[in-house]
Design a protein around this motif. Structure first.
Motif, short mmCIF file in Angstrom:
data_model
loop_
_atom_site.label_atom_id
_atom_site.label_comp_id
_atom_site.label_asym_id
_atom_site.label_seq_id
_atom_site.Cartn_x
_atom_site.Cartn_y
_atom_site.Cartn_z
N SER A 18 0.83 -1.21 0.00
CA SER A 18 0.00 0.00 0.00
C SER A 18 0.86 1.25 0.00
N SER A 19 0.43 2.24 -0.79
CA SER A 19 1.12 3.54 -0.82
C SER A 19 0.47 4.43 0.23
N TYR A 24 5.16 3.76 6.38
CA TYR A 24 4.34 2.59 6.03
C TYR A 24 3.94 1.79 7.27
#
Ligand code: UDP
Ligand code: UDP
Length: 120
Positions: A18-19, A24
């Motif tokens: 996931s961006s 993150y």
């Protein structure tokens, strides 16, 4: 309710990665509920397809590793999140480490992953 396989996916599956910005692990550990009731110390997210992870439970993608564990035949891209600092009280702050590793997992009798042991 959540099955052990579903729990494994929630804790350990994220593909494609996931961006969510620079932090993150901070974002994903919270999003997946791993900041409750306390910050989980170490958690690995696998950036691979469900089919390729499930295959580690079979001869095509994995082999026995003792102690009822299976080790992957091919490396996966993974991100390991490690809690920073001494406190496990939220908000949780993590360091991120992305690498290519052979995952070691446990599978249930239906051939689905249920436990992430380590990556080597
Ligand atoms: N874990 C992980 N990646 C790792 C090592 C551990 O995601 O490289 C997670 C996994 O969910 C495992 C849990 O951390 O079940 C606890 O790991 P371990 O049993 O080694 O730690 P302990 O329970 O001894 O604190
Ligand atoms: N489990 C296992 N071997 C182990 C530890 C756990 O087969 O050494 C199984 C256990 O039956 C449990 C499931 O893995 O139902 C998921 O464990 P957990 O929720 O702690 O997830 P993990 O953090 O191990 O990925």
């Amino acid at each position: 309710c959540e099955t052990p396989y579903e729990k494994f996916l929630r804790q350990h599956h994220n593909n494609p990665k996931s961006s969510v910005g620079k932090q993150y692990c901070d974002v994903m550990m919270k999003r997946r509920g791993l900041d409750k009731p306390a910050c989980k110390e170490v958690n690995t997210f696998i950036h691979g397809t469900k089919n390729n992870i499930i295959a580690v439970c079979t001869a095509s993608g994995g082999k026995d590793y003792g102690n009822r564990l299976r080790v992957a035949l091919r490396p996966f891209t993974v991100t390991t999140c490690r809690l920073k600092g001494g406190s496990t009280r939220p908000p949780c702050k993590y360091s991120d480490n992305k690498s290519s590793r052979y995952i070691v997992i446990a599978c249930n009798r239906n051939g689905k992953p249920v436990h992430f042991d380590e990556s080597i």
